[in-house]
Design an enzyme around this catalytic site. Structure first.
Site: not given
Ligand code: NAP
Length: 247
Positions: A142, A156
């Protein structure tokens, strides 16, 4: 026929990758966690389009489930050529001082440990060193690995930073064994993951700050994944493709 395992392929980026992979001639293992109906719909669509696919339930945060996923793949399709480490989770947006240890363990076991174990099992089957035919691993990271996701989900972001480091190291470790390992770093893609963070409209909130002034589609990410998984990227390993509208 070459086989591809895609973790977390019942929806979003994984589902789009499954459809595209079948169009590129892969037999596709559509892994899912809870949503059997959605996974079976992805499989039905692939079969209707003339492709080959099967849905296999496995929680990639649990090692016995991963071992069963790979054993079932051997039994049903064999010839594993590609792993797409796509499954990933995030939880409610909050600052670090509100995040408890059980949440950290959930995020890290699904987003880091699960991906490492899946890759380990893939290497045992694909490496020339073990009599395999070579293959490809694509890790879905990501943009959060670069931004750190402050005030949203630092945990995350940390897990995605780990995946980038993992991609760099593993690519070198298996480079002369016929296996290429690469990463895709999406951002602002219209999927249900943002609702899991408590903000279903997140992409539309942010889009004015994206240079291309729009969110991305799951298929746009899938195109990058399939390029890295295919022979078209045959001299690339340890690289990342950002699919982020210019951010
Ligand atoms: P999504 O729509 O939330 O889909 C997540 C998928 O992962 C579902 O198929 C889900 O299966 C599966 N999954 C969740 N936990 C699992 C587990 N423990 N074991 C096996 N499967 C599990 O997510 P997405 O947006 O497509 O994201 C896919 C990947 O892209 C993730 O790694 C995510 O971090 C990354 N990413 C997404 C964006 C974005 O903007 N969407 C941005 C950057 C990175 P069930 O439905 O069966 O539970």
């Amino acid at each position: 026929m070459k086989t591809m395992i895609i973790t977390g392929a019942s929806r979003g980026i994984g589902a789009a990758t499954a459809v595209l992979a079948a169009q590129h001639g892969f037999a596709v293992v559509v892994n899912y966690h809870k949503n059997k109906i959605a996974a079976e719909k992805v499989v039905a669509d692939i079969i209707e389009g003339g492709g080959k696919a099967v849905a296999i339930q496995a929680d990639i945060s649990k090692e016995p489930d991963i071992l069963r996923l790979f054993a079932e793949t051997d039994r049903l399709f064999g010839n594993l050529h590609s792993l797409v480490n796509n499954a990933g989770i995030l939880e409610q947006q909050m600052r670090l001082e509100e995040i408890d240890t059980s949440r950290l363990n959930r995020i890290f076991s699904a987003n880091i440990t699960g991906q490492l174990i899946c890759a380990r099992e893939a290497i045992k089957r694909m490496s020339l060193k073990y009599g395999g035919q070579g293959g490809t691993i694509v890790n879905v990271s990501s943009i959060a690995a670069r931004t750190g996701a402050p005030n949203e989900y630092i945990d995350y972001a940390v897990s995605k930073g780990a995946i980038d480091t993992f991609t760099i190291g593993l690519a070198k470790e298996v480079a002369d064994e016929g296996i290429r390992v690469n990463g895709v770093r999406p951002a602002f893609i219209y999927t249900d993951i943002h609702a899991d963070g408590g903000e279903p409209g997140r992409v539309d909130r942010i889009k004015e700050n994206i240079p291309m002034k729009r969110g991305g589609t799951a298929t746009e990410v899938a195109e990058a994944i399939i390029w890295l998984a295919s022979d078209k990227s045959s001299y690339s390993t340890g690289i990342f493709i950002d699919v982020t509208g210019g951010r």
